[in-house]
Design an enzyme around this catalytic site. Structure first.
Site, PDB file in Angstrom:
ATOM      1  N   ARG A   1       4.882 -13.314   9.632  1.00 50.56           N
ATOM      2  CA  ARG A   1       5.661 -11.711   9.333  1.00 50.56           C
ATOM      3  C   ARG A   1       7.042 -11.909  10.079  1.00 50.56           C
ATOM      4  O   ARG A   1       7.121 -12.523  11.283  1.00 50.56           O
ATOM      5  CB  ARG A   1       4.874 -10.828   9.733  1.00 50.56           C
ATOM      6  CG  ARG A   1       4.225 -10.612  11.019  1.00 50.56           C
ATOM      7  CD  ARG A   1       3.288  -9.552  11.140  1.00 50.56           C
ATOM      8  NE  ARG A   1       3.846  -7.893  10.887  1.00 50.56           N
ATOM      9  CZ  ARG A   1       3.257  -7.569   9.985  1.00 50.56           C
ATOM     10  NH1 ARG A   1       2.278  -7.679   9.155  1.00 50.56           N
ATOM     11  NH2 ARG A   1       3.619  -6.282   9.724  1.00 50.56           N
TER      12      ARG A   1
ATOM     13  N   GLU B   1       1.017  -1.085   0.031  1.00 50.51           N
ATOM     14  CA  GLU B   1      -0.161   0.001  -0.099  1.00 50.51           C
ATOM     15  C   GLU B   1       1.027   1.211  -0.004  1.00 50.51           C
ATOM     16  O   GLU B   1       1.888   1.364   0.731  1.00 50.51           O
ATOM     17  CB  GLU B   1      -0.758  -0.021   1.357  1.00 50.51           C
ATOM     18  CG  GLU B   1      -2.223   0.795   1.198  1.00 50.51           C
ATOM     19  CD  GLU B   1      -3.000   0.504   2.637  1.00 50.51           C
ATOM     20  OE1 GLU B   1      -3.617   1.310   2.884  1.00 50.51           O
ATOM     21  OE2 GLU B   1      -2.840  -0.519   3.187  1.00 50.51           O
TER      22      GLU B   1
ATOM     23  N   LYS C   1       4.336   0.540   9.364  1.00 44.55           N
ATOM     24  CA  LYS C   1       4.258   1.811   8.517  1.00 44.55           C
ATOM     25  C   LYS C   1       3.769   3.000   9.442  1.00 44.55           C
ATOM     26  O   LYS C   1       4.404   4.174   9.259  1.00 44.55           O
ATOM     27  CB  LYS C   1       3.748   1.733   7.274  1.00 44.55           C
ATOM     28  CG  LYS C   1       4.759   1.129   6.140  1.00 44.55           C
ATOM     29  CD  LYS C   1       3.949   1.292   4.710  1.00 44.55           C
ATOM     30  CE  LYS C   1       2.959   0.057   4.656  1.00 44.55           C
ATOM     31  NZ  LYS C   1       2.546  -0.146   3.387  1.00 44.55           N
TER      32      LYS C   1
HETATM   33  P1  ATP Z   1       2.345  -1.960   7.698  1.00 41.39           P
HETATM   34  O1  ATP Z   1       1.576  -2.657   9.166  1.00 41.39           O
HETATM   35  O2  ATP Z   1       3.764  -1.837   8.114  1.00 41.39           O
HETATM   36  O3  ATP Z   1       1.603  -0.893   7.347  1.00 41.39           O
HETATM   37  P2  ATP Z   1       1.301  -3.656   5.873  1.00 41.39           P
HETATM   38  O4  ATP Z   1       1.296  -5.204   5.648  1.00 41.39           O
HETATM   39  O5  ATP Z   1      -0.142  -2.900   6.115  1.00 41.39           O
HETATM   40  O6  ATP Z   1       2.575  -3.364   6.714  1.00 41.39           O
HETATM   41  P3  ATP Z   1       1.521  -3.339   3.085  1.00 41.39           P
HETATM   42  O7  ATP Z   1       2.180  -2.431   2.291  1.00 41.39           O
HETATM   43  O8  ATP Z   1       0.303  -3.767   3.009  1.00 41.39           O
HETATM   44  O9  ATP Z   1       2.020  -3.181   4.751  1.00 41.39           O
HETATM   45  O10 ATP Z   1       2.464  -4.759   2.684  1.00 41.39           O
HETATM   46  C1  ATP Z   1       2.837  -5.291   1.475  1.00 41.39           C
HETATM   47  C2  ATP Z   1       3.413  -6.546   1.711  1.00 41.39           C
HETATM   48  O11 ATP Z   1       4.544  -6.618   2.592  1.00 41.39           O
HETATM   49  C3  ATP Z   1       2.088  -7.361   2.220  1.00 41.39           C
HETATM   50  O12 ATP Z   1       2.096  -8.554   1.416  1.00 41.39           O
HETATM   51  C4  ATP Z   1       2.620  -7.910   3.501  1.00 41.39           C
HETATM   52  O13 ATP Z   1       2.150  -9.071   3.980  1.00 41.39           O
HETATM   53  C5  ATP Z   1       4.245  -7.755   3.514  1.00 41.39           C
HETATM   54  N1  ATP Z   1       4.745  -7.482   4.838  1.00 41.39           N
HETATM   55  C6  ATP Z   1       4.540  -6.397   5.448  1.00 41.39           C
HETATM   56  N2  ATP Z   1       5.159  -6.470   6.843  1.00 41.39           N
HETATM   57  C7  ATP Z   1       5.665  -7.607   6.668  1.00 41.39           C
HETATM   58  C8  ATP Z   1       6.573  -8.286   7.826  1.00 41.39           C
HETATM   59  N3  ATP Z   1       6.646  -7.630   9.022  1.00 41.39           N
HETATM   60  N4  ATP Z   1       7.237  -9.296   7.503  1.00 41.39           N
HETATM   61  C9  ATP Z   1       7.063 -10.010   6.251  1.00 41.39           C
HETATM   62  N5  ATP Z   1       6.046  -9.481   5.262  1.00 41.39           N
HETATM   63  C10 ATP Z   1       5.597  -8.190   5.601  1.00 41.39           C
HETATM   64 MG    MG Z   2      -1.442  -3.230   4.481  1.00 40.19          MG
END
Ligand code: ATP
Ligand code: MG
Length: 591
Positions: free
Chosen positions: A297, A62, A307
């Site tokens: 994760r 995102e 984020k």
């Molecule tokens: P955040 O909570 O930091 O915003 P998010 O999962 O909402 O993380 P996205 O931009 O939606 O952020 O993530 C893109 C991809 O990265 C998704 O497929 C998510 O599963 C993966 N991802 C995000 N954080 C992690 C993590 N800590 N370990 C492994 N994969 C991750």
């Molecule tokens: Mg997300």
């Protein structure tokens, strides 16, 4: 299962993912699928050629912040598997939330993926996609579900919706709107779309099972009303799809085979399958549909990987920006001196697992050191300088004499050549390398002791000059002239200690930024206190250091091991050797 030739299997972490892929390849699960050359519905793909990508994965960020170390893991899994299996990994901006998309975020995400060594362009085709391009199809899919009696418009209040959902112990209660006719639902849904209802007045829900033990199957929301500008579709829509509805569709339109998610999405998988199965039955999407797999994760001690929290650190000025070298963003790690190779090595070592856990930060640092050690040039730098005067230099070597010395650029790689610098009467040494009243295991400078100045001579310390407050301002020593390193006499005098130094005459001055952990506790924000209260107040210290002249040749982002000190990198932005401004960031200490 048929036996497999092990040579054909790529060596990658994540056994269960590889097993799933191997099995699909053996069974030919996706081998008959066609690819329409771009994402699209069933008809679009049916008109294309057989999909030459053996698998398709995707990385779907995102664009609401910079990518962090957790994303680096996801990137290495998704792009790494695609690479290993002659597949394709799509970079998909998941921009279905009508929020201000920041161009800065989009660019930083692309930069990070490329810097890690991956590419969404394969065989001349760019697989960079935007989920918002699929809004029309998502709407069509919603109408299809309504017509099939699989979705309805619910006009209960937010409070009623909450009360009727039930919880883990109690089943939900059917909505009074649940049994409306398809025609009525369609009419109402179009009114939602056409802006005739207020935000919150109605939602579109799937009609599944309000008594399901899986709460995600209790008639999940598919669409909500939101009067918001979308960065690419503008004000065209006032209804927006929910993530749980949008994501499977995005995967399906892009012909994804293996949709790899983090464990929080495990409970969403039944809905993922429910939705795609119905859309496939309706002939809307290519078949067979993608499958979702979940892995744990990455949680790293002393690091925040959210984020939202990282944005808060930036917005509130706790750090200098998204690429502050203390940030766990890919941009921050890069500026700190981490390498793509180190992050890949780290990802390989921790592997992909099905169980949530915390990885100790030293595991990351270990991978970093293992990657930097063989590649980094060496240099001597004094971070906390105090002057050392060789009191017999003029008589022993001649007044003003500067003795050339040299050292290998890398101790195990003679092909990388030598660095040169000079030894003279006045030198800089580390303040901590002198002790007036040393403990028995202190073998460096103290009155009467013999010490080797690395790549130079053996000296005997004779004492120090102190200021009124007792601080040492100058150390005095006498040279043992026949002891130069690399000469026949070098071994004649036995010393217990060797220290690093630079010459006052030819050293260069550098700003060195000594970074430490950004947080003081292993799991910031996990207890009673806010993560902000657990910030390390001493996470950066800036010093003026003296280094050997070879540092003048370092380019931005070049990595150097400062002997005895650690690994450093010339700052990407502030290091400008042509202007005489040398700025180094400490990447990590030696141990
Ligand atoms: P955040 O909570 O930091 O915003 P998010 O999962 O909402 O993380 P996205 O931009 O939606 O952020 O993530 C893109 C991809 O990265 C998704 O497929 C998510 O599963 C993966 N991802 C995000 N954080 C992690 C993590 N800590 N370990 C492994 N994969 C991750
Ligand atoms: Mg997300």
């Amino acid at each position: 299962m048929k036996p497999r030739s092990s040579a054909a299997q790529p060596s990658l972490p994540g056994n269960f993912l590889r097993q799933a892929i191997n099995q699909d390849l053996e069974r030919g699960t996706y081998s008959t699928r066609r690819w329409g050359g771009s994402p699209g519905d069933a008809r679009h793909h049916a008109g294309g050629a057989p999909d030459i990508a053996r698998i398709r994965t995707r990385f779907p960020p995102e664009p609401n912040g910079y990518l962090h170390i957790g994303h680096a893991k996801s990137i290495s899994v998704n792009f790494g598997l695609a690479r290993a299996y002659q597949g394709v990994c799509h970079l998909r901006f998941d921009d279905t939330n009508p929020e201000k998309e920041d161009v800065e975020y989009v660019e930083s995400i692309k930069d990070s993926v490329r810097w890690l060594g991956f590419d969404w362009e394969v065989g001349g085709t760019s697989h960079l996609y935007h989920a918002s391009d699929y809004f029309d199809f998502m709407y069509r899919a919603a109408e299809y579900l309504i017509e099939a009696g699989l979705a309805y418009v619910d006009e209960q209040s937010a409070g009623q919706l909450r009360d009727h959902r039930g919880d883990f112990a109690r089943p939900g209660v059917n909505s009074p709107f649940r049994d409306r006719s398809a025609a009525e639902n369609l009419r109402r849904f179009r009114q939602m779309r056409d802006g005739e209802l207020q935000e919150g007045a109605a939602i579109l829900r799937a009609k599944i099972d309000m008594a399901s033990p899986n709460i995600n199957l209790r008639d999940p929301t598919l669409y909500r009303i939101k009067y918001a500008q979308h960065h690419s579709s503008g004000s065209r829509w006032c209804i927006y799809p929910m993530y749980a509805f949008a994501h499977p569709i995005e995967d399906a339109l892009e012909n994804i085979t293996h949709s790899i998610a983090t464990l929080e999405f495990e409970d969403q998988r039944p809905f993922y399958d429910w939705l795609l199965q119905h859309l496939a039955q309706g002939g809307l999407i290519n078949t067979p549909p993608p499958r979702q797999y979940e892995f744990a994760r990455l949680n790293l001690t002393y690091v925040v990987t959210s984020k939202r929290k990282l944005k808060q650190l930036v917005d509130e000025g706790h750090v200098g920006g998204w690429d502050d070298p203390r940030m766990p963003t890919i941009a921050g790690l890069r500026r700190r001196g981490y390498t793509p190779g180190a992050l890949q090595l780290f990802a390989d070592r921790i592997g992909v697992s099905k169980a949530d856990s915390w990885i100790d930060y030293p595991v990351l640092e270990g991978a970093l050191r293992d990657d930097l050690e063989p590649s980094s040039a060496r240099a001597m730098v004094v971070l906390d300088p105090v002057r050392l005067v060789v009191t017999n230099w003029d008589e022993a070597m001649g007044p003003g004499h500067l003795e050339p010395c040299s050292a290998p650029v890398h101790p195990r790689d003679p092909e990388r050549g030598e660095r040169t610098f000079s030894f003279g009467r006045d030198l800089w040494v580390e303040r901590a390398d002198y002790s007036e009243s040393p403990s028995p295991d202190f073998f460096r400078l103290s009155p009467g002791k013999l010490v080797r100045l690395k790549y130079g001579y053996v000296i005997q310390c004779t004492g120090a000059v102190k200021s009124g407050t007792g601080a040492v301002t100058e150390i005095h020593a006498r040279l043992l002239p026949e002891t130069k390193s690399g000469t026949a006499g070098a071994a004649a005098v036995k010393v217990k200690g060797t220290i690093t130094w630079v010459g006052v005459a030819d050293c260069v001055q550098a700003e060195v930024r000594l970074f430490d952990r950004l947080f003081t506790v292993p799991q910031p924000g996990a207890g009673e206190r806010s993560f902000l209260e657990e910030l390390n107040a001493a996470s950066v210290k800036v010093v003026t250091a003296y280094g050997e002249p070879s540092l003048r040749q370092t380019l931005p982002e070049q990595r150097v091991q400062f002997e005895r000190q650690g690994y450093f990198v010339a700052d990407r932005h502030d290091h400008q050797p042509d202007r005489g401004e040398l700025v180094f960031n400490r990447t990590t200490t030696l141990t």
